[in-house]
Design a protein around this motif. Structure first.
Motif, PDB file in Angstrom:
ATOM      1  N   PRO A  27      61.480  13.553  49.325  1.00 62.85           N
ATOM      2  CA  PRO A  27      60.705  14.469  50.169  1.00 62.85           C
ATOM      3  C   PRO A  27      60.491  13.932  51.572  1.00 62.85           C
ATOM      4  O   PRO A  27      60.559  14.656  52.545  1.00 62.85           O
ATOM      5  N   ALA A  28      60.257  12.619  51.687  1.00 65.10           N
ATOM      6  CA  ALA A  28      60.030  12.053  53.008  1.00 65.10           C
ATOM      7  C   ALA A  28      61.276  12.159  53.865  1.00 65.10           C
ATOM      8  O   ALA A  28      61.216  12.352  55.076  1.00 65.10           O
TER       9      ALA A  28
ATOM     10  N   HIS B 268      57.216  22.297  42.428  1.00 63.33           N
ATOM     11  CA  HIS B 268      56.441  21.505  41.470  1.00 63.33           C
ATOM     12  C   HIS B 268      55.860  20.234  42.082  1.00 63.33           C
ATOM     13  O   HIS B 268      54.693  19.897  41.848  1.00 63.33           O
ATOM     14  N   ALA B 269      56.652  19.509  42.878  1.00 67.81           N
ATOM     15  CA  ALA B 269      56.176  18.239  43.443  1.00 67.81           C
ATOM     16  C   ALA B 269      55.018  18.464  44.407  1.00 67.81           C
ATOM     17  O   ALA B 269      53.990  17.777  44.336  1.00 67.81           O
ATOM     18  N   ASP B 270      55.152  19.429  45.307  1.00 68.26           N
ATOM     19  CA  ASP B 270      54.108  19.678  46.303  1.00 68.26           C
ATOM     20  C   ASP B 270      52.951  20.512  45.742  1.00 68.26           C
ATOM     21  O   ASP B 270      51.876  20.560  46.345  1.00 68.26           O
ATOM     22  N   TYR B 271      53.159  21.155  44.604  1.00 69.02           N
ATOM     23  CA  TYR B 271      52.072  21.863  43.917  1.00 69.02           C
ATOM     24  C   TYR B 271      51.014  20.857  43.465  1.00 69.02           C
ATOM     25  O   TYR B 271      49.813  21.133  43.530  1.00 69.02           O
ATOM     26  N   GLU B 272      51.471  19.702  43.023  1.00 62.06           N
ATOM     27  CA  GLU B 272      50.620  18.533  42.781  1.00 62.06           C
ATOM     28  C   GLU B 272      49.391  18.859  41.922  1.00 62.06           C
ATOM     29  O   GLU B 272      48.243  18.707  42.353  1.00 62.06           O
ATOM     30  N   THR B 273      49.676  19.295  40.686  1.00 59.18           N
ATOM     31  CA  THR B 273      48.612  19.611  39.726  1.00 59.18           C
ATOM     32  C   THR B 273      47.593  20.580  40.324  1.00 59.18           C
ATOM     33  O   THR B 273      46.384  20.348  40.254  1.00 59.18           O
ATOM     34  N   SER B 274      48.074  21.623  40.948  1.00 54.38           N
ATOM     35  CA  SER B 274      47.298  22.741  41.512  1.00 54.38           C
ATOM     36  C   SER B 274      46.556  22.410  42.800  1.00 54.38           C
ATOM     37  O   SER B 274      45.792  23.240  43.300  1.00 54.38           O
ATOM     38  N   GLN B 275      46.754  21.222  43.385  1.00 53.45           N
ATOM     39  CA  GLN B 275      46.073  20.909  44.647  1.00 53.45           C
ATOM     40  C   GLN B 275      46.508  21.821  45.783  1.00 53.45           C
ATOM     41  O   GLN B 275      45.780  22.003  46.753  1.00 53.45           O
ATOM     42  N   ALA B 276      47.724  22.400  45.661  1.00 52.39           N
ATOM     43  CA  ALA B 276      48.206  23.298  46.717  1.00 52.39           C
ATOM     44  C   ALA B 276      47.641  24.705  46.579  1.00 52.39           C
ATOM     45  O   ALA B 276      47.786  25.525  47.505  1.00 52.39           O
TER      46      ALA B 276
ATOM     47  N   PRO C 111      64.056  23.628  38.696  1.00 49.24           N
ATOM     48  CA  PRO C 111      64.583  22.688  39.690  1.00 49.24           C
ATOM     49  C   PRO C 111      64.207  22.979  41.138  1.00 49.24           C
ATOM     50  O   PRO C 111      64.932  22.555  42.037  1.00 49.24           O
ATOM     51  N   CYS C 112      63.127  23.684  41.395  1.00 52.23           N
ATOM     52  CA  CYS C 112      62.691  23.830  42.786  1.00 52.23           C
ATOM     53  C   CYS C 112      62.479  22.433  43.382  1.00 52.23           C
ATOM     54  O   CYS C 112      61.752  21.622  42.818  1.00 52.23           O
ATOM     55  N   ALA C 113      63.094  22.201  44.510  1.00 53.45           N
ATOM     56  CA  ALA C 113      63.078  20.862  45.109  1.00 53.45           C
ATOM     57  C   ALA C 113      61.870  20.681  46.021  1.00 53.45           C
ATOM     58  O   ALA C 113      61.286  21.661  46.498  1.00 53.45           O
ATOM     59  N   PRO C 114      61.467  19.433  46.272  1.00 54.91           N
ATOM     60  CA  PRO C 114      60.396  19.188  47.239  1.00 54.91           C
ATOM     61  C   PRO C 114      60.714  19.866  48.572  1.00 54.91           C
ATOM     62  O   PRO C 114      61.835  19.789  49.072  1.00 54.91           O
ATOM     63  N   GLY C 115      59.725  20.519  49.127  1.00 56.70           N
ATOM     64  CA  GLY C 115      59.919  21.244  50.386  1.00 56.70           C
ATOM     65  C   GLY C 115      60.266  22.704  50.194  1.00 56.70           C
ATOM     66  O   GLY C 115      60.189  23.501  51.131  1.00 56.70           O
TER      67      GLY C 115
END
Length: 318
Positions: free
Chosen positions: A97-98, A155-163, A189-193
């Motif tokens: 992601p970075a 999924h990665a940026d959703y971060e356990t519903s923080q988004a 497979p939705c990717a980061p970003g």
């Protein structure tokens, strides 16, 4: 009287007999030395007949080599050797992601101390796809939305519903833009970003036939006249409850309940409720904290499962 010529052959025969006895005695002595050598008796001693005599407990041997024992069928099968993990210098097949983020200005230290992966004043790159959002509800469990400018966060940026509840400004390469609210999760497979936009939101950027387009996006703190609302989940009581905040301007970082010893932080679930499994604080005062550290206190809300209860508070616009 026998002549000397007759006695000489007798001495020769006696001499031959003596030598024969001496050789036999010598052979017996050598055999005894070998049999009684310091390292003990050999496992096998060949006899004159060619058979093998064995000591007690020793396995008899033959001239043929002993075959190797077959593996036991009871033994476990050999384990497969796992593939070697790539070294730290091996490039990943998919950028991290970075690596997908441009060198946009990072937020100043302390600007949003409670932010997770999504930080303010940061531009993120990825792709936009689209899905049928129907009534706008999703994994965040906000319920139907009158505004279908919504998105599912990867999924990665959703971060356990923080988004959940975050407002995102999305820009396409064409210059078109749209503001969406995160109400759903886009699973792997939705990717980061990546953002999966409602069809209505995607159409603001490109035709639906495009299917997938490159985008940049960033966090917003929008203007709104609405206030925060609170909802207790179905089944909540003073013995167990799950609490949800709705309509918050900025992403929510914490929800706490007042207890006899102060404030107790509740755990956030993937379905965007804060859980009190033993009923601690259920029906009491609440304290909400956004990613900037601003805190709002809500008093006097009764436990009314599945009922949206408005408050008089809202986070500051950033």
């Amino acid at each position: 009287m026998a002549s000397a010529s007759h006695r000489r052959p007798l001495r020769k025969r006696r001499s031959a007999l003596v030598w024969t006895v001496a050789v036999a005695a010598m052979g017996l002595l050598v055999s005894l030395v070998i049999a009684l050598r310091p390292d003990g008796a050999p496992d096998t001693v060949r006899t004159a007949a060619g058979t093998a005599a064995t000591r007690p407990g020793a396995s008899p041997t033959t001239d043929k080599p002993t075959p190797a024992p077959k593996p036991s069928t009871a033994s476990p099968a050999p384990r497969r050797t796992p593939a070697a993990a790539p070294s730290a210098t091996t490039p990943s097949a998919r950028p991290s992601p970075a690596a997908t983020r441009p060198s946009a200005p990072r937020p100043a230290s302390g600007t949003a101390p409670l932010a997770g992966r999504i930080k303010p004043k940061t531009a993120y790159t990825g792709v936009a796809t689209h899905y049928d959002a129907k009534d706008g509800d999703g994994a965040c469990l906000y319920g139907p939305s009158p505004d279908l400018m919504v998105a599912a966060m990867n999924h990665a940026d959703y971060e356990t519903s923080q988004a959940c509840g975050a407002y995102i400004l999305v820009r396409a390469a064409s210059g078109a833009s749209v503001t969406v609210r995160v109400t759903n999760e886009c699973p792997l497979p939705c990717a980061p970003g990546q953002l999966d936009l409602s069809k209505e939101a995607f159409a603001k950027l490109a035709g639906l036939s495009a299917g997938r387009i490159p985008i940049t996006w960033s966090l917003l703190s929008p203007g709104t006249s609405d206030t925060v609302a609170i909802r207790y989940k179905t089944g909540s009581s003073r013995h167990w409850c799950a609490i949800q905040a709705l309509g918050h301007r900025n992403p929510l970082a914490r929800l706490e309940v007042r207890t006899g010893g102060g404030w107790s932080r509740l755990t956030r679930t993937e379905y965007n409720y804060f859980l009190s499994p033993d009923g601690t604080g259920c029906g009491g005062s609440l304290r909400l904290t956004d990613i900037y550290g601003e805190q709002l206190t809500v008093d006097g809300l009764a436990i009314r499962p599945d009922s949206v209860q408005p408050t008089r508070v809202q986070f500051t616009r950033r």
